[in-house]
Motif scaffolding. Structure first.
Motif, PDB file in Angstrom:
ATOM      1  N   VAL A  71     -25.123  63.067 -47.939  1.00  0.00           N
ATOM      2  CA  VAL A  71     -24.482  61.780 -48.183  1.00  0.00           C
ATOM      3  C   VAL A  71     -23.552  61.898 -49.394  1.00  0.00           C
ATOM      4  CG1 VAL A  71     -26.379  60.459 -47.181  1.00  0.00           C
ATOM      5  CG2 VAL A  71     -26.404  61.006 -49.631  1.00  0.00           C
ATOM      6  N   GLY A  72     -22.701  60.871 -49.559  1.00  0.00           N
ATOM      7  CA  GLY A  72     -21.825  60.781 -50.713  1.00  0.00           C
ATOM      8  C   GLY A  72     -20.846  61.943 -50.792  1.00  0.00           C
ATOM      9  N   PRO A  73     -20.590  62.452 -51.995  1.00  0.00           N
ATOM     10  CA  PRO A  73     -19.596  63.523 -52.170  1.00  0.00           C
ATOM     11  C   PRO A  73     -20.011  64.857 -51.546  1.00  0.00           C
ATOM     12  CG  PRO A  73     -20.771  63.154 -54.222  1.00  0.00           C
ATOM     13  CD  PRO A  73     -21.205  62.068 -53.283  1.00  0.00           C
ATOM     14  N   PHE A  74     -21.270  64.970 -51.083  1.00  0.00           N
ATOM     15  CA  PHE A  74     -21.744  66.227 -50.498  1.00  0.00           C
ATOM     16  C   PHE A  74     -21.568  66.265 -48.974  1.00  0.00           C
ATOM     17  CE2 PHE A  74     -24.118  65.297 -54.354  1.00  0.00           C
ATOM     18  CZ  PHE A  74     -23.914  66.449 -55.083  1.00  0.00           C
ATOM     19  N   HIS A  75     -21.105  65.182 -48.425  1.00  0.00           N
ATOM     20  CA  HIS A  75     -20.859  65.151 -46.990  1.00  0.00           C
ATOM     21  C   HIS A  75     -19.730  66.112 -46.629  1.00  0.00           C
ATOM     22  CE1 HIS A  75     -20.772  63.519 -42.962  1.00  0.00           C
ATOM     23  NE2 HIS A  75     -19.470  63.262 -43.075  1.00  0.00           N
ATOM     24  N   ASP A  76     -19.974  66.943 -45.634  1.00  0.00           N
ATOM     25  CA  ASP A  76     -18.998  67.914 -45.113  1.00  0.00           C
ATOM     26  C   ASP A  76     -18.729  69.095 -46.054  1.00  0.00           C
ATOM     27  OD1 ASP A  76     -18.691  66.526 -42.764  1.00  0.00           O
ATOM     28  OD2 ASP A  76     -16.916  65.420 -43.447  1.00  0.00           O
ATOM     29  N   ARG A  77     -19.472  69.242 -47.142  1.00  0.00           N
ATOM     30  CA  ARG A  77     -19.301  70.436 -47.966  1.00  0.00           C
ATOM     31  C   ARG A  77     -20.647  71.006 -48.423  1.00  0.00           C
ATOM     32  NH1 ARG A  77     -19.071  70.512 -53.527  1.00  0.00           N
ATOM     33  NH2 ARG A  77     -19.517  68.573 -54.641  1.00  0.00           N
ATOM     34  N   ALA A  78     -21.672  70.745 -47.626  1.00  0.00           N
ATOM     35  CA  ALA A  78     -22.995  71.301 -47.920  1.00  0.00           C
ATOM     36  C   ALA A  78     -23.719  71.559 -46.609  1.00  0.00           C
ATOM     37  CB  ALA A  78     -23.797  70.353 -48.799  1.00  0.00           C
ATOM     38  N   GLU A  79     -24.666  72.485 -46.650  1.00  0.00           N
ATOM     39  CA  GLU A  79     -25.490  72.796 -45.483  1.00  0.00           C
ATOM     40  C   GLU A  79     -26.914  73.067 -45.947  1.00  0.00           C
ATOM     41  OE1 GLU A  79     -24.346  77.564 -45.287  1.00  0.00           O
ATOM     42  OE2 GLU A  79     -23.449  76.157 -43.857  1.00  0.00           O
ATOM     43  N   ILE A  80     -27.880  72.918 -45.044  1.00  0.00           N
ATOM     44  CA  ILE A  80     -29.283  73.106 -45.378  1.00  0.00           C
ATOM     45  C   ILE A  80     -29.922  74.051 -44.374  1.00  0.00           C
ATOM     46  CG2 ILE A  80     -30.054  71.091 -44.047  1.00  0.00           C
ATOM     47  CD1 ILE A  80     -32.114  70.607 -46.329  1.00  0.00           C
ATOM     48  N   LYS A  81     -30.760  74.926 -44.873  1.00  0.00           N
ATOM     49  CA  LYS A  81     -31.510  75.850 -44.045  1.00  0.00           C
ATOM     50  C   LYS A  81     -32.956  75.827 -44.532  1.00  0.00           C
ATOM     51  CE  LYS A  81     -31.573  80.611 -42.336  1.00  0.00           C
ATOM     52  NZ  LYS A  81     -30.926  81.955 -42.412  1.00  0.00           N
ATOM     53  N   GLY A  82     -33.856  75.332 -43.673  1.00  0.00           N
ATOM     54  CA  GLY A  82     -35.211  75.059 -44.136  1.00  0.00           C
ATOM     55  C   GLY A  82     -35.132  73.887 -45.095  1.00  0.00           C
ATOM     56  N   ALA A  83     -35.401  74.141 -46.363  1.00  0.00           N
ATOM     57  CA  ALA A  83     -35.210  73.118 -47.390  1.00  0.00           C
ATOM     58  C   ALA A  83     -34.207  73.575 -48.444  1.00  0.00           C
ATOM     59  CB  ALA A  83     -36.543  72.776 -48.046  1.00  0.00           C
ATOM     60  N   THR A  84     -33.612  74.742 -48.266  1.00  0.00           N
ATOM     61  CA  THR A  84     -32.655  75.291 -49.225  1.00  0.00           C
ATOM     62  C   THR A  84     -31.257  74.775 -48.917  1.00  0.00           C
ATOM     63  OG1 THR A  84     -33.978  77.271 -49.621  1.00  0.00           O
ATOM     64  CG2 THR A  84     -31.638  77.394 -50.136  1.00  0.00           C
ATOM     65  N   VAL A  85     -30.576  74.291 -49.956  1.00  0.00           N
ATOM     66  CA  VAL A  85     -29.257  73.687 -49.805  1.00  0.00           C
ATOM     67  C   VAL A  85     -28.209  74.642 -50.362  1.00  0.00           C
ATOM     68  CG1 VAL A  85     -27.758  71.841 -50.665  1.00  0.00           C
ATOM     69  CG2 VAL A  85     -30.046  71.299 -49.824  1.00  0.00           C
ATOM     70  N   ARG A  86     -27.068  74.690 -49.696  1.00  0.00           N
ATOM     71  CA  ARG A  86     -25.935  75.476 -50.155  1.00  0.00           C
ATOM     72  C   ARG A  86     -24.742  74.553 -50.319  1.00  0.00           C
ATOM     73  NH1 ARG A  86     -25.122  80.826 -50.391  1.00  0.00           N
ATOM     74  NH2 ARG A  86     -22.979  81.617 -50.458  1.00  0.00           N
ATOM     75  N   LEU A  87     -24.203  74.494 -51.555  1.00  0.00           N
ATOM     76  CA  LEU A  87     -23.037  73.673 -51.856  1.00  0.00           C
ATOM     77  C   LEU A  87     -21.795  74.555 -51.913  1.00  0.00           C
ATOM     78  CD1 LEU A  87     -24.513  71.490 -54.753  1.00  0.00           C
ATOM     79  CD2 LEU A  87     -24.489  70.975 -52.306  1.00  0.00           C
ATOM     80  N   ARG A  88     -20.696  74.081 -51.321  1.00  0.00           N
ATOM     81  CA  ARG A  88     -19.466  74.863 -51.279  1.00  0.00           C
ATOM     82  C   ARG A  88     -18.474  74.353 -52.321  1.00  0.00           C
ATOM     83  NH1 ARG A  88     -20.614  74.257 -45.715  1.00  0.00           N
ATOM     84  NH2 ARG A  88     -19.173  72.475 -45.573  1.00  0.00           N
ATOM     85  N   ARG A  89     -17.797  75.309 -52.993  1.00  0.00           N
ATOM     86  CA  ARG A  89     -16.731  75.037 -53.959  1.00  0.00           C
ATOM     87  C   ARG A  89     -17.165  73.990 -54.999  1.00  0.00           C
ATOM     88  NH1 ARG A  89     -11.965  77.098 -53.467  1.00  0.00           N
ATOM     89  NH2 ARG A  89     -11.003  75.373 -54.648  1.00  0.00           N
ATOM     90  N   VAL A  90     -18.145  74.354 -55.774  1.00  0.00           N
ATOM     91  CA  VAL A  90     -18.674  73.428 -56.766  1.00  0.00           C
ATOM     92  C   VAL A  90     -17.710  73.296 -57.947  1.00  0.00           C
ATOM     93  CG1 VAL A  90     -21.081  73.846 -56.153  1.00  0.00           C
ATOM     94  CG2 VAL A  90     -19.982  75.264 -57.901  1.00  0.00           C
ATOM     95  N   THR A  91     -17.745  72.163 -58.609  1.00  0.00           N
ATOM     96  CA  THR A  91     -16.953  71.890 -59.813  1.00  0.00           C
ATOM     97  C   THR A  91     -17.889  71.395 -60.912  1.00  0.00           C
ATOM     98  OG1 THR A  91     -16.507  69.597 -59.204  1.00  0.00           O
ATOM     99  CG2 THR A  91     -14.973  71.262 -58.376  1.00  0.00           C
ATOM    100  N   GLN A  92     -17.310  71.067 -62.062  1.00  0.00           N
ATOM    101  CA  GLN A  92     -18.115  70.574 -63.172  1.00  0.00           C
ATOM    102  C   GLN A  92     -18.841  69.280 -62.821  1.00  0.00           C
ATOM    103  OE1 GLN A  92     -16.285  70.748 -67.179  1.00  0.00           O
ATOM    104  NE2 GLN A  92     -14.517  71.688 -66.188  1.00  0.00           N
ATOM    105  N   VAL A  93     -18.283  68.512 -61.894  1.00  0.00           N
ATOM    106  CA  VAL A  93     -18.927  67.269 -61.487  1.00  0.00           C
ATOM    107  C   VAL A  93     -20.270  67.546 -60.812  1.00  0.00           C
ATOM    108  CG1 VAL A  93     -18.655  65.188 -60.064  1.00  0.00           C
ATOM    109  CG2 VAL A  93     -16.685  66.170 -61.255  1.00  0.00           C
ATOM    110  N   ASP A  94     -20.394  68.695 -60.159  1.00  0.00           N
ATOM    111  CA  ASP A  94     -21.634  69.026 -59.448  1.00  0.00           C
ATOM    112  C   ASP A  94     -22.723  69.543 -60.377  1.00  0.00           C
ATOM    113  OD1 ASP A  94     -20.440  68.407 -56.953  1.00  0.00           O
ATOM    114  OD2 ASP A  94     -19.477  70.371 -56.942  1.00  0.00           O
ATOM    115  N   ALA A  95     -22.388  69.894 -61.601  1.00  0.00           N
ATOM    116  CA  ALA A  95     -23.388  70.439 -62.516  1.00  0.00           C
ATOM    117  C   ALA A  95     -24.434  69.385 -62.841  1.00  0.00           C
ATOM    118  CB  ALA A  95     -22.722  70.926 -63.796  1.00  0.00           C
ATOM    119  N   GLY A  96     -25.689  69.844 -63.004  1.00  0.00           N
ATOM    120  CA  GLY A  96     -26.763  68.918 -63.352  1.00  0.00           C
ATOM    121  C   GLY A  96     -28.083  69.342 -62.742  1.00  0.00           C
ATOM    122  N   LYS A  97     -29.047  68.410 -62.783  1.00  0.00           N
ATOM    123  CA  LYS A  97     -30.398  68.680 -62.277  1.00  0.00           C
ATOM    124  C   LYS A  97     -30.569  68.081 -60.884  1.00  0.00           C
ATOM    125  CE  LYS A  97     -33.937  68.315 -65.038  1.00  0.00           C
ATOM    126  NZ  LYS A  97     -35.023  67.746 -65.888  1.00  0.00           N
TER     127      LYS A  97
END
Length: 303
Positions: A71-97
């Motif tokens: 959902v939100g800004p991660f729509h169409d630029r993330a994928e999940i396998k099992g419970a592991t998430v992969r984010l594509r082309r991350v920026t400083q906005v994506d940094a955090g916990k």
């Protein structure tokens, strides 16, 4: 009967493993505009289809993956396998916990979670440099250099005429703070004249430098300073003398009136506007003789 009791005791002694959630990499560091993997692994006791959710923990908690969708800004630029998430082309906005939560309603402990912290590394940008074009000998001068975007924060090196200034130099006339980027001359001399530039680096990408600026050191003109002080003293003395002269001659008095002459039939009288003013305010008070200094005969006559 004995066998049944022993079997029951054996079953109860077997450890029950509820839902558990772990991460292979709780701390993740990636370069800006690259992909980031947020690891999440789980084991359940009985639940075969647990519910998986990902959340980002900032000042407010927001969903990343909910009800089987990003959902939100991660729509169409993330994928999940099992419970592991992969984010594509991350920026400083994506940094955090981030927090991975696994719900298993059929387990004795129905919820498990783990946290993953993402740090996005940013290479140095061209620093902003503040170098004065000129200064006087004996004065204190600061040269500043700053890159506000690099992660981790950059360290700085100053150059004079394309030669690096050592941070720790015995008997040096300057000090360099490599973490704040400030180069300080306690008392500059003509030998400090030259072209200065600064370089920022943080180990993530190539170092970046600002454009060089020439700083010229001039000798202090003592004769001109003395002449200026003397001139200022003379001007102040003249102003004081003029004020005293004006005050002594009544130029600052508020009640000083104008005097004028009027021609009478038998002579000329000198009348002050002050006396006229006093006359206007003493109406109905009877006749009074004018002051001797305000009226005098210039000719004598006989009846």
């Amino acid at each position: 009967m004995f066998v049944s009791v022993a079997l029951l005791i054996l079953i109860q002694s077997i450890a029950v493993v509820p839902v558990t959630v772990t991460s292979r990499s709780p701390q993740v560091e990636v370069h800006e505009f690259s992909d980031a993997e947020l690891s999440c692994e789980f084991k359940t006791e009985n639940e075969m289809n647990p519910r998986i959710e990902w959340k980002k923990i900032d000042k407010d908690v927001s969903f990343v993956y909910y009800d089987g969708h990003f959902v939100g800004p991660f729509h169409d630029r993330a994928e999940i396998k099992g419970a592991t998430v992969r984010l594509r082309r991350v920026t400083q906005v994506d940094a955090g916990k981030y927090r991975c939560e696994v719900s298993a309603p059929l387990d004795s402990i129905t919820l498990g979670e783990t946290n993953v912290t993402l740090r996005v590394l940013v290479p140095p940008q061209t620093p902003l440099c503040d170098v004065p074009s000129s200064a006087l000998t004996g004065s204190q001068v600061e040269l500043r250099c700053r890159d506000q975007h690099s992660i981790p924060p950059a360290v700085y090196t100053w150059f004079k005429d394309n030669r690096a200034l050592p941070i720790r130099q015995p008997n040096a006339t300057y000090t360099v703070n490599e973490f704040t980027g400030i180069l300080t001359f306690q008392t500059v001399s003509r030998a400090d004249t030259g072209q200065y530039h600064c370089e920022a680096k943080n180990g993530v990408g190539p170092a970046k430098s600002c454009q060089g600026t020439h700083m010229h050191i001039d000798d202090l003109n003592v004769a001109a300073v003395i002449a200026g002080v003397v001139l200022l003293c003379l001007i102040m003395l003249f102003c004081v003398f003029g004020a005293c002269y004006a005050h002594r001659h009544g130029y600052f008095s508020r009640h000083r009136g104008r005097s004028f002459w009027i021609t009478q039939c038998h002579g000329t009288a000198h009348i002050s506007s002050q006396n006229l003013h006093r006359t206007e305010h003493t109406q109905h008070s009877g006749y009074s003789h004018p002051p001797k200094e305000d009226f005098k005969h210039t000719q004598s006559f006989m009846l």
